[in-house]
Motif scaffolding. Structure first.
Motif, PDB file in Angstrom:
ATOM      1  N   VAL A  22      58.885  57.589  65.879  1.00  0.00           N
ATOM      2  CA  VAL A  22      57.408  57.417  66.337  1.00  0.00           C
ATOM      3  C   VAL A  22      56.523  56.512  65.761  1.00  0.00           C
ATOM      4  N   ALA A  23      55.795  55.547  66.280  1.00  0.00           N
ATOM      5  CA  ALA A  23      55.190  54.469  65.663  1.00  0.00           C
ATOM      6  C   ALA A  23      53.817  55.069  65.414  1.00  0.00           C
ATOM      7  N   ARG A  24      53.169  54.495  64.252  1.00  0.00           N
ATOM      8  CA  ARG A  24      51.971  55.122  64.097  1.00  0.00           C
ATOM      9  C   ARG A  24      50.756  54.782  65.074  1.00  0.00           C
ATOM     10  N   GLY A  25      49.821  55.775  65.422  1.00  0.00           N
ATOM     11  CA  GLY A  25      49.032  55.652  66.317  1.00  0.00           C
ATOM     12  C   GLY A  25      49.150  55.418  67.863  1.00  0.00           C
ATOM     13  N   GLU A  26      50.370  56.116  68.316  1.00  0.00           N
ATOM     14  CA  GLU A  26      50.922  55.987  69.550  1.00  0.00           C
ATOM     15  C   GLU A  26      50.935  57.409  70.071  1.00  0.00           C
ATOM     16  N   ILE A  27      50.738  57.328  71.349  1.00  0.00           N
ATOM     17  CA  ILE A  27      51.165  58.712  72.108  1.00  0.00           C
ATOM     18  C   ILE A  27      52.612  58.660  72.524  1.00  0.00           C
ATOM     19  N   HIS A  28      53.449  59.507  72.096  1.00  0.00           N
ATOM     20  CA  HIS A  28      54.988  59.487  72.336  1.00  0.00           C
ATOM     21  C   HIS A  28      55.385  60.770  73.033  1.00  0.00           C
ATOM     22  N   CYS A  29      55.790  60.648  74.339  1.00  0.00           N
ATOM     23  CA  CYS A  29      56.315  61.900  74.991  1.00  0.00           C
ATOM     24  C   CYS A  29      57.701  62.232  74.505  1.00  0.00           C
ATOM     25  N   LEU A  30      58.073  63.395  74.495  1.00  0.00           N
ATOM     26  CA  LEU A  30      59.397  63.843  74.161  1.00  0.00           C
ATOM     27  C   LEU A  30      59.743  64.597  75.493  1.00  0.00           C
TER      28      LEU A  30
END
Length: 506
Positions: free
Chosen positions: A28-36
């Motif tokens: 997960v990159a810093r500052g992103e919204i990452h959906c699982l």
């Protein structure tokens, strides 16, 4: 330092010989919204429990790297201290405590050894402002709606200087407005530098909010999709989630033929003495044999209350009006009366009301009809096994055996067990209340296929759903409720989302 705030490398986790995670890699990159995303049982929640310390270091294989450092969380408090907060679908709030007490529970503002309640309230108000929730901090949690409670949970996480916020199905129990408000808040938090991981089955939400989306299937990492490259679309997500393409999530019925009216309510009202008001008001409704009747409406519109008032009135509402089954007047003094008349109700709250989570599949399937596996008051163990195995097979319940504890099943498989429990009573009319809430697209397709099969066998279904696509995709006719009243009735040919929402907001 790496551009990744989180790296989970080659994570494997087993439960009594069953591999829940197999060499999962998740970045997960810093500052992103990452959906699982992934089907129920794909390993999403297990992976997040590994990350948050629910499953401590040593109980899994692989490495967690957070902010460039390998982590060995032994408990949840360790991940919280590092700046990781997880908010589960079942909110962990104290209903009889105030908003400010909940926000700082276990993290009280102190002056020496004494809690400084005045400063606690001031800081709680600051946290509420951050999540754009305009409520008095001294309000009791039980007096707030689910959407506002969700925001209190996020305020609680922010009070601990969270760097990585994990949300597990955050909009599953929210209406469309509350869902939109929550997604807007996540975008705002992103702009403030907070990284978010969101587990969701709602593909439209994923498409609208995700910077990246990682798909898990059968405990393995399938792919990570990047929105900036145009890779996140419904068809691509579904194909990777289920390992095949599902061209139409709502399977069609080849032949639609309806018989006589099997249920009718006229001028039907239900008064809730505890609330001191009517929750169902002068409703008229009918269902024909072989028909799926959808009931749409916003949360609080009275749909569940209508279903419960018909199904033997377990909430002890004061009822008025006429109810008839197969053209004959009927009075149900208890749910058992409704069951004997051929009516069954699958609750929207499968964990709270629908299932015995600490018992196995076998015990749950037969729970509503023990007479069906008994002789002279004694349960026939062989017959119980035969019945449970039959429903496990016919409903495609994915579990090692019928001895599997239901609480350990995925949401979709729990829903199938709940469905099997009520099918075993032999109903002619099945009331399904939010039948696919909180389950993935593959399991939804299986539930819809089962519904169509039941209809082809002569059953009738009332389906209560907050998903307009589901209502339009599965129903033969649609009723719309608002404020306890039936505001409209539409044939499926004339129904669309705009007309349904017009009635729902009247």
């Amino acid at each position: 330092m790496s551009d990744y705030i989180l790296e989970m490398n080659n994570i494997s986790k087993e439960f009594t010989g069953v591999k829940a995670l197999a060499d999962v890699n998740f970045k997960v990159a810093r500052g992103e919204i990452h959906c699982l995303i992934g089907e129920n049982g794909a390993g999403k929640s297990t992976l997040m429990k590994v990350l948050s310390g629910v499953y401590p270091h040593g109980s899994y294989k692989g490495d967690i790297v957070f902010e460039g450092q390998v982590q060995t969380f032994g408990r949840i408090a360790d991940s919280v201290k590092a700046g990781i907060a997880i908010i589960y679908q079942e909110l962990a709030l104290f209903p009889d405590l105030t908003v400010y007490e909940n926000i700082f529970a276990g993290n009280e503002v102190r002056r020496g050894a004494v809690v400084n309640w005045n400063q606690t309230i001031v800081q709680a108000k600051q946290m509420l402002d951050k999540v754009k929730l305009d409520v008095n901090p001294e309000t009791l949690i039980k007096d707030l709606g689910v959407g506002k409670q969700q925001l209190v949970e996020i305020a609680k996480a922010l009070s601990k200087n969270v760097k990585l916020l994990i949300l597990d199905e955050p909009t599953a129990a929210l209406n469309e407005n509350d869902s939109e408000n929550l997604l807007a808040l996540l975008r705002e938090l992103k702009s403030q530098g907070i990284t978010c991981i969101m587990i969701s089955h709602k593909l439209k939400e994923v498409i609208s909010i995700a910077d990246k989306a990682t798909v898990l299937r059968d405990g393995r990492t399938i792919c990570t999709l990047d929105a900036s490259k145009g890779e996140i679309s419904e068809s691509v997500i579904i194909k990777n989630m289920v390992g095949r393409e599902i061209e139409d999530i709502y399977p069609k019925r080849a032949n639609k033929s309806f018989g006589s009216t099997i249920l009718e309510v006229r001028d039907w009202s239900a008064y809730d003495s505890k609330l001191g008001r009517a929750v169902v008001k002068n409703v008229n409704l009918h269902v024909k044999q072989g028909e799926i009747v959808g009931i749409a409406g916003l949360m609080g519109s009275g749909r569940t209350e209508l279903a419960l008032s018909i199904f033997g009135n377990p909430k002890s509402y004061k009822l008025q009006g006429q109810l008839s089954v197969n053209g004959k007047p009927a009075t149900f003094r208890h749910t058992s009366d409704a069951i004997r008349a051929g009516i069954a109700y699958v609750t929207e709250d499968r964990k709270g009301d629908g299932l015995f989570l600490i018992q196995d599949i076998k015990s749950n399937v037969t729970a509503a009809n023990l007479h069906g596996v008994s002789s002279k008051g004694v349960i026939n163990a062989n017959e119980e096994v035969k019945v449970a195995q039959s429903y496990k097979d016919s409903l495609y319940v994915k579990a090692p055996s019928i001895e599997q504890i239901v609480g350990n099943l995925s949401g979709g498989n729990q829903q199938k067990v709940s469905l099997g429990k009520w099918l075993f009573v032999g109903p002619k009319l099945l009331i399904l209340d939010e039948p696919t809430r909180g389950i993935d697209v593959g399991a939804k397709f299986e539930i819809y296929t089962i519904m169509n099969r039941l209809i082809s066998e002569g059953m009738s279904i009332i389906m209560i759903s907050s998903e307009l696509g589901e209502v339009l995709g599965m129903s033969d006719r649609v009723y719309v409720m608002a404020e306890g009243r039936m505001k409209g009735e539409l044939s499926i040919e004339e129904a669309d989302q705009e007309k349904i929402m017009q009635f729902a907001t009247q």
